[in-house]
Design a protein around this motif. Structure first.
Motif, short mmCIF file in Angstrom:
data_model
loop_
_atom_site.label_atom_id
_atom_site.label_comp_id
_atom_site.label_asym_id
_atom_site.label_seq_id
_atom_site.Cartn_x
_atom_site.Cartn_y
_atom_site.Cartn_z
N ASP A 6 0.95 -1.49 0.08
CA ASP A 6 -0.30 0.13 -0.51
C ASP A 6 1.07 1.20 -0.04
O ASP A 6 0.20 2.33 -0.61
N ASN A 7 1.78 0.98 0.94
CA ASN A 7 2.79 2.12 1.10
C ASN A 7 3.73 2.16 0.01
O ASN A 7 4.12 3.20 -0.88
N ASN A 10 1.73 1.78 -4.46
CA ASN A 10 0.47 2.24 -4.42
C ASN A 10 0.04 2.53 -6.69
O ASN A 10 0.57 3.68 -6.56
N SER A 13 -1.32 5.68 -6.80
CA SER A 13 -1.09 7.08 -6.12
C SER A 13 0.44 7.17 -7.88
O SER A 13 0.34 8.57 -8.09
N GLN A 185 5.42 12.57 -4.23
CA GLN A 185 5.29 12.19 -2.65
C GLN A 185 4.52 13.29 -1.90
O GLN A 185 3.92 12.68 -1.09
N ASN A 190 2.53 9.56 0.29
CA ASN A 190 1.97 8.42 -0.02
C ASN A 190 4.13 7.78 -0.56
O ASN A 190 4.59 8.41 -1.42
N THR A 192 5.70 5.95 -2.58
CA THR A 192 5.65 5.25 -4.19
C THR A 192 6.29 6.40 -4.29
O THR A 192 6.75 5.39 -5.97
N TYR B 86 8.09 5.88 7.02
CA TYR B 86 6.00 4.33 6.15
C TYR B 86 6.22 3.26 6.80
O TYR B 86 5.48 2.86 7.28
#
Lengths: 223, 223
Positions: A6-7, A10, A13, A185, A190, A192, B86
């Motif tokens: 998810d982080n 992702n 995003s 970011q 996030n 990603t 994170y």
């Protein structure tokens, strides 16, 4: 694991920010494409000048080489970008980054080419001169081809380092890949985009890094 | 000329900036030495581990080396500082810089030690085993001393160039020389603190660069 995906991977995003990353990648490629040949040419010029064995010129060249090898390239960049405007000379962040990278690397390339030229036996020069070659002709068609072969490994390795130095332009707000990823970011809360930038750098540079490693291993064996 | 003195060598400004830039310089030196110490030691450890010839271990070490050797240093620093939180740990700028650059140097030095070990003739192992030496003893008393000798010129160059990356710590607000000089510069609207920072970098790195030139010369002619 899900948390990690998810982080760091992702898709949502990534879809939102990929134009930003693409734009950044273009700047990064431009930086490398402009700075690399300029750095090599500057280094070559230094080494060729050195090979003419003028005592005072050579002392000056060695000082130049060691001076620019001693400055971290970021320091050079900050000096150029924030220091020069006080003299009325304001450079854009792209120009400043190219200038800093080229100055720094001209020292490195100069030292590498110099070592390469020194590794070619002097008899080669004498023989060519005896055959009536002009000094510049001797350097470019007799000495340099052999010199470059002898220092191919450090040459390739330094070129990789030059490309790897391009993200420093982020420090003077040039939106290259790393900077774009940071901006993205902050828009997506996030990491990603950061992960994506790292992956892009890796994918582009890895084949080059493998090649450099192979050359270095061969050079070590040949000694 | 007067403007150059006023903006770049302003004695008053430099005197005012001195304590803060000096504190930054102390950080630069400490961080650089930690990077060199940890990076080289960990690199040697990984190279020795690779000699044990365990497949899964070798795979992990190779991946570690490849990734860290390929990614730009600034990308590694920014990733650890802005991305890692994170997943949990938030590191200080100091710890981030030491960890990131220490890891990068360890990757390079693993590769350097490993190639040096590989570059030695196979006959050394065979001869030692014929004399009844165990593999570990052969490695420690016969192979390593020669390999380290072979590795030193490459290693010093790499260690210097990576410890120069300490200045990249500014990107994550590490209060080292460059960052401190920049913050004073912003206050007094005069770039003389940058000149001071440049002088500090020169006093630290110029002797190292000259020493590495000497080491390269000694080790290439001393055999």
């Amino acid at each position: 694991m899900q948390d990690f995906l998810d982080n760091f991977a992702n898709w949502e995003s990534l879809l939102r920010v990929y134009p930003l990353l693409l734009q950044g990648l273009i700047y990064t490629v431009w930086l490398a494409v402009v700075a690399l040949p300029l750095g090599i040419l500057a280094g070559l010029a230094i080494a060729v000048l050195y090979s003419f064995k003028n005592r005072w010129v050579n002392i000056a060249l060695l000082i130049y080489i060691d001076l620019f090898r001693s400055f971290p390239v970021v320091v050079l960049l900050i000096l150029i970008f924030y220091g020069m405007p006080f003299l009325g000379l304001t450079l854009g962040s792209f120009t400043a980054a190219v200038l800093a990278i080229v100055l720094n690397n001209s020292g490195y390339y100069g030292e590498i080419f110099r070592a390469g030229i020194l590794s070619v036996p002097h008899g080669q020069t004498e023989a060519a001169r005896a055959l009536g070659f002009k000094p510049l002709h001797v350097v470019f068609s007799i000495v340099l081809p052999q010199a470059i072969r002898n220092v191919l490994a450090p040459l390739a390795s330094n070129s990789l380092e030059l490309v790897k130095a391009t993200p420093i332009a982020a420090l003077v707000a040039l939106p290259e890949l790393l900077r774009s990823a940071r901006v993205a970011q902050e828009q997506t809360y996030n990491p990603t985009p950061l992960m994506a930038a790292a992956v892009i750098f890796f994918v582009i540079l890895y084949p080059f890094a493998r090649w450099v490693a192979r050359l270095e291993r061969q050079a070590l064996k040949a000694r | 000329m007067e403007r150059i003195v006023e903006y770049y060598f302003n004695a008053e400004v430099i005197a005012g900036a001195f304590p803060q830039v000096l504190a930054g310089f102390r950080t630069t030196v400490i961080v650089s030495l930690l990077i060199i110490f940890c990076g080289t030691l960990f690199g040697l450890l990984l190279a020795l581990l690779r000699c044990a010839n365990l497949r899964p271990v070798n795979f992990i070490i190779t991946a570690y080396v490849d990734v860290l050797r390929t990614l730009p240093q600034l990308v590694v620093i920014v990733f650890i500082y802005f991305g890692l939180p994170y997943l949990g740990p938030t590191l200080s700028p100091f710890a981030t810089t030491v960890l990131a650059l220490g890891m990068v140097l360890s990757a390079f030095s693993t590769e350097i030690f490993w190639s040096a070990i590989m570059a030695l003739p196979r006959g050394q192992w065979d001869a030692a085993s014929a004399l009844g030496f165990s593999r570990l003893r052969t490695l420690v008393t016969i192979i390593l001393p020669q390999a380290i000798r072979l590795a030193i010129p490459l290693l010093t160059n790499r260690a210097i160039s990576i410890s120069k990356g300490t200045a990249l710590g500014t990107a994550v607000s590490l209060p080292e020389t460059l960052g401190q000089a920049q913050s004073v510069m912003a206050l007094v609207a005069n770039p003389s603190p940058l000149t001071l920072a440049a002088a500090f970098y020169l006093t630290f790195f110029l002797p190292l660069v000259i020493a590495s030139r000497w080491i390269e010369y000694r080790y290439s002619t001393g055999r």
